[in-house]
Each structure stands twice: as structure tokens, then as C-alpha cells.
Design an enzyme around this catalytic site. Sequence first.
Site, PDB file in Angstrom:
ATOM      1  N   SER A  58     -32.927  -3.381   5.265  1.00 30.17           N
ATOM      2  CA  SER A  58     -32.957  -2.242   4.350  1.00 30.17           C
ATOM      3  C   SER A  58     -33.980  -1.218   4.814  1.00 30.17           C
ATOM      4  CB  SER A  58     -33.339  -2.702   2.942  1.00 30.17           C
ATOM      5  OG  SER A  58     -34.727  -3.050   2.884  1.00 30.17           O
ATOM      6  N   ASP A  59     -33.738   0.060   4.496  1.00 27.85           N
ATOM      7  CA  ASP A  59     -34.841   1.004   4.571  1.00 27.85           C
ATOM      8  C   ASP A  59     -35.892   0.521   3.577  1.00 27.85           C
ATOM      9  OD1 ASP A  59     -36.424   3.164   5.228  1.00 27.85           O
ATOM     10  OD2 ASP A  59     -34.831   4.637   5.017  1.00 27.85           O
ATOM     11  N   TRP A  60     -37.127   0.950   3.789  1.00 26.95           N
ATOM     12  CA  TRP A  60     -38.241   0.366   3.050  1.00 26.95           C
ATOM     13  C   TRP A  60     -38.132   0.680   1.548  1.00 26.95           C
ATOM     14  CZ3 TRP A  60     -37.856  -1.548   7.292  1.00 26.95           C
ATOM     15  CH2 TRP A  60     -38.825  -2.292   7.957  1.00 26.95           C
TER      16      TRP A  60
END
Length: 811
Positions: free
Chosen positions: A234-236
Site C-alpha cells: 500500500s501507499d503509506w
Amino acid sequence: MAGTRTPADAAREAVVEAALARLDLDAKARLLSGRDMWTLPALPEIGLKALVMSDGPIGVRGVRWTADDPSVALPSPTALAAAWDPDLARRAGTLLAQEARRKGVHVLLAPTVNLHRSPLGGRHFEAYSEDPFLTGTIGAAYVSGVQSGGVGTTVKHFVANDAETDRFTVNNVVSERALRELYLAPFEIIVENAHPWGIMTAYNTVNGTTMTEHHHLVNEVLRGEWGFDGYNVSDWMAARDTVGAIDGGLDVAMPGPRTVYGEPLAQAVRDGKVAEAAVDAAVRNVLRVAARVGILQGAEPVVTEPPETVDGGALAREIARRSFVLVRNQGALPLRPNSTVALIGAAARDARVLGGGSATVFPAHVVSPLDGLTAALPEGTLTYAVGADPNTELGVADKGFELRAVCRDREGNVIGTGSAPNGQIQWMGSDLPEGVTHEALRTVELTGTFTPRDTGTHTFGIKGLGAFRLTIDGTTYYDDVHRPAEDDPFVSFFGAPVPRARPELTVGEPVEVCLTHTVEFPEDAPMKVVGFTLHHQEPQRDPDELIAEAVEAARGADTAVVVVATTERVESEGYDRADLTLPGRQDDLVRAVAAANPNTVVVVNSGSPVELPWREDVAAVLLGWFPGQEGGAALADVLTGAHEPGGRLPTTWGSLTDAPVTEVVPSAGELPYREGVFIGYRAWEKEGRTPSYAFGHGLGYTEWTYESVEVTGTTVTVRVRNSGERAGREVVQVYLAPGEPDADRPPRWLAGFAGVTAGPGERCEAVIELPRRAFEVWDETTKAWTFVKGSYEIQAGRSIADRRLTTAINV
């Protein structure tokens, strides 16, 4: 489609399966959740070390956000794409693998292959191009380079993450055809040709489903159709729901330790909401990457002998000069030997070499244009004037500051100290000074001295959330609490600094400076972060006086070189642009200098398009992008003629008024991509509008004659001759145009390109293979690619607007 499995792959897969079989549910769920900001947990019971990730894409920052741990800073991705050279991109990737290994990093969070859908996208400097084929070709080479060094990549942001406004919540409504032909295309090219070991899914929603839960695009398209077998991270802080994420094909939720995976995932399996087989599939993908990078015991890494060492500084300089795009030249360049030069512009002294946000790294040194030209030109031939300063906001406290960080507990006792090479403190997760713990930490004092470079009113400011006290030269100017103005978890990183003090200071006289931050860690925060910044701005002189000084300097020189630039508040992760104008009085500066000296050269220091209303009034315009740490040296190479500017535009430059696609702000949470497949040059041509500079445009220091074009099957051979007086490199571009106009298809599109080099009078051939996909469209009825038969024109030339040769084919 993603590659043929080798015996070595099979051997690694056997180790992965054996390791997976030895893990219980809790260990498997824990592995899929970040241990901290940048790492996944080690599992000693199966011989698995902690997998370390780091931001890119122009350098490898490592696990610490600090200038105390320097990195090689390459030019921005727009610059790399402007070179139109996959081999150069591959070499850049090889260097970054070398940097990653030096810093103990296993996976680089790069490259960014989202498209330049609108020129207002604030993060476009971090992406390559408006064209999916060029983006995919450069991205595939970059990935191949990084992974040739045994370091993984995560191609991002999957998918349609093409603007920053409301990026956490926006629902991008995109037709299936536009997704396939534009936004998914670079990812598909990279998966097919470079076999990346990771993909990063975006914050945004596509057609009603958040990307971290998008079963169709991740499981059915990315993994199913394309055969991607790496891990999906995932993106953060993008992962929102345990069941939705694991069913949607998300393997890893970052950062940790608090995510939707780990304990919540194990509990979801026990509650019957998630099949353990789905967890196993995600763990298998993570272990496969771990095996490839060499941190899973018993598995031989893909790369056992890293490539030869690359000289980072030399490569950064080469990429920069080969990326510079000379869009106009009325004989002003290269500079005449021993001529006098007036260098003008704040960015000529304090260069902006990279964009803001996750792409930030901290190089050990930066060569500014002033540094580069001072070293390259004969003594006494160069003068400098500020002219106009685009920095209307405060910057990170840096030049003239000597700072350190002092950590105290609740009783005021010192529990640790850390270095602070500038005014930015970003301690994420366990990244604290030695001896300091989150439990004991109460305050951080950023303290030291500041020696002014100028006399006058200096402005100090603060960026961050929470309680702060700012003291300068014994006077407390601020003692209060900063509260968030918007619901953005990254406001401490990307928000605007707030001015808090304006003392009168004297050049050369040091003063004590102290910014004290009271640390709070909210219980519901996904990670523990200490993040704040001391900002500073030097005394602001009257702009008219500065411009007048620059005019006088220009009038007395053979050539005036004006460096204009954007700022971090114009181009950065976290927000989009409101317009395409240069900040401050820079347009006024250029006009005034050009009126005083007809031999005026303008160097544009920006990562993406800006309006150039004076472009026809100056002798030369050179687009310099964000040129990396060696940018000033590369600029001197090009201006003096030691090397020619090698770049061609990877994106169309024009005015905002004429730009066909400008909508980046959602309405009621949705952003419809109304333009369909018409973005970039496709849209400019469809609308019949003429940009300032067309896609593919770029001049060198020699001339090229296009002599013939031949097609055999799908192989195009273009013969060109260097008809100028010096050696050079040409980028031969091939565009495909349907013989029968079709309102649903662009008038033409890039189908291939090749770079060739030749000396004066020499001929050479560019051989370009047309991919099958260039003749296909996505049929939304059959939900399949359709090969469109018929007649096509093969158009070869120097840009989409400068097509020199044409031939016809029938397919």
C-alpha cells in the site's frame, strides 16, 4: 506475460513454499504488516531478515529523513524521460541499486509512472511523461537497472494517481478504455518487459473502489492478465479495511506497527471473514521478494554479483546535461569563448535541484549554476545579480545555521542528543537519537546559532503540529500550539510554514536560536513520528531595486543568463498547482533583462511546465528541470558548448488558458476524467490548439536532415544525416496516424523512437520496431484489445509537430 520461470526461480519458489509451511497464522499476519515506517518484521524461525524499503526515485534516502545521511541526488524523473534514452535510465537504476545496497535497503519505492494528465498536477516532476509508451519504456529500463543490482522496485502509484488534491479520498471516474490505453499502459509495459518485484497501490479510488481493495484491477488485471508475481504494498496509510484489502489483493499494509493487518488480519481469519488461503497467497508474494533480494535463508538471490561500481556524481552530471531541452536558440548558445556573462536569478545561487515530498533526498553537495559557471568560465568574465527571488515563502533553515537536537524527558533531563544538519526534524518510528525512547521523550530542542548573510529583517517560521516555543537571541517570539488546518496526515511534512518571528539581525553577527517542540503521540496514530521544521527567510529587498541591479549587470555583459525557478510551494507532493505562472517577479525580471540585452538566455529550473510569456523576446530558452546535485556543472557543460543539450520534451508545454485538460479538483468527492483517451498532445491536436512547445521538441548544436523512411513488416528504418558542423545526437521519433480520420482515436500517437549519434556529414540509421499494441484499441463491449486493420501513415521526425518523412502501410 511477466516472464519465463527459470530453474533458479523454481528453486527459490521451493524455499518460499517450505518457509510458508512453517509459519503459523499469527506470524503470517504479522509479516504482512509494517514493523515500523520502512521495514517488515524479521521472522527468525524461517531465516527471514527484516525487509527494508526506502523512498526514491531520484536517490535512495534510506530509513532516516535527515541530511546527516547523504544520498546521491539524480535529476528528476521528468529530466530522465527528457533524455529519451532507455539505456541512460537503466544506468540510473543501476546506480540507485548501488546506493540502496550501501544503505541496507532491499526495495526502492519507485518509479512513479503516473501520467501528466493535466499540467496542474503538483507532483508531475516525479513522473515521466504525458505519453504512456514513453513512460513505460523509460520506466521499464529504470526497473531493469535497479533490479540488475539485486534491489527490488515498487512501480507506483497503481493506478490513476495523477493529481494531489484530496488524494486520500478522491474517486477518479475513468472509462475502461482510457484506463487500458493510457493509465494502465505504463504498468503493463513494465510488467511485461522488466518483471518488477513490487507494485504500490495508490490512495485514490477508481470507479468507486479504493485501490488498496481493487480486486478487479489488482487480482484480475495485474496478476491475472499480466502475470505479475511480485508483492503489492500500500501507499503509506492507504490501507483502510482488513477484509477489503486482503480480498482486493493487497499483500502489505504500510507503515507499522498499527495497520489493518497483523492482529486484525489474524482475527478476521479466526472469525471466518477471511480465508487463510488469501493470507497465504500474500505471504507467498512477500517471501518471493525476500528470496529475490537475498534475505530468506536457503534461497539464492537473483543477483549474486552486483554490477560494477558507478560514479554517482559523473552519472548525475551526464543525465542532467542530456536532459536539458533547448526549446529556442537564436544563435546565443553555445556561449562565445571568453565572452562576458551576467548570471542573474536567486535560483542561480541557491539552486533547486529536486522536488518536494517523498522524492526528497539529501545530497552531500549541490553544484549551483553560479558554482558551475564560476568554475567553467575564465576569471573576470562572470558577474552575478539576484534580480528577483521566487521564494515568497520561508525555506528550511539551512545556510548560516549550526544546529543540534536536544531531547529531554518530563523532568527536563537530557536523555539524548542528535545532529541536525538543517532545520528539519523527521524521526519516524524507531528513528530516534541513541538512548531516546518514545515513552521517555517529552521535548525536542532544535538549538544552535545562526550567522546572517545579510543585514535586515529576518523571518523565522515553524512547520508542524503541537506546542512550540521559538527563541531568538534571548527573546521568545512564539509560545503556543500549532493546530491542523486540514485533515491531512502529512500536513507536518508538506504543509506551509507559518511565520512567527521577524528580528532585526546584522550580517556576520551570530545569534542563538532555539525551537522547542513538546512531543505528543496520539493513541490512535498508526505510527509514532517526531516531525517539525524551523524555517527562515532572509531580508526581502525591494523587487524593483533588485531588477534594476540585474538590468545594469545585463547591460554590461555580452550575454545575460537568467535562471528562473518554481519553489517547493509550487511543485511538491501533497498539493496541486493553481496556475502555471512563475512565482514572484521573475517574468518582470526576464522582460527587463531582455530589453537591456538582446542576447539573453533563460534557464528554466522547474520540474514541469510553466508559462513563458516572454519566450519570443529572448535569444534562447533552456529547460533545465530539477537537475540533481550536479546541475550547475551540467549547465556549464551545455552553455559553454562542451556538450550539447540532449533533451526532448516528454510533455507538452503551453499556457493554462490553452491547455485542454485542467481539471484536478474533485466535486462532491469525484473527479471525472471527461477527456477519455485525449490527454497531452492527443488533446492539443484534437482541439486544434498550438502549444508553446510541442511534445518531442528539442534543439541541439547541430542540424539533421531526414533522408528516407522504409517499412518492412513492422520494422521502420529512418536514415538521417548530420548536416551541421559538430557531432550530435538525434532522437528519431515515429508517430502512427490512421489513414481514415476517426473522432474516437487521436490524430496520431507515439509508436516508437530511437537515439542516433553522428559526426558532421555522417549518415546513420534509426531502426524502430512498432509494437502490436500501437495498432490496437480497447473495446469496451468485448472487453478486449482489438487490432484495427487498415491503412496507416508512418510519420518520422523531430517532434509531433515537426514530422519530416511519411510513408504508408496497410495492416
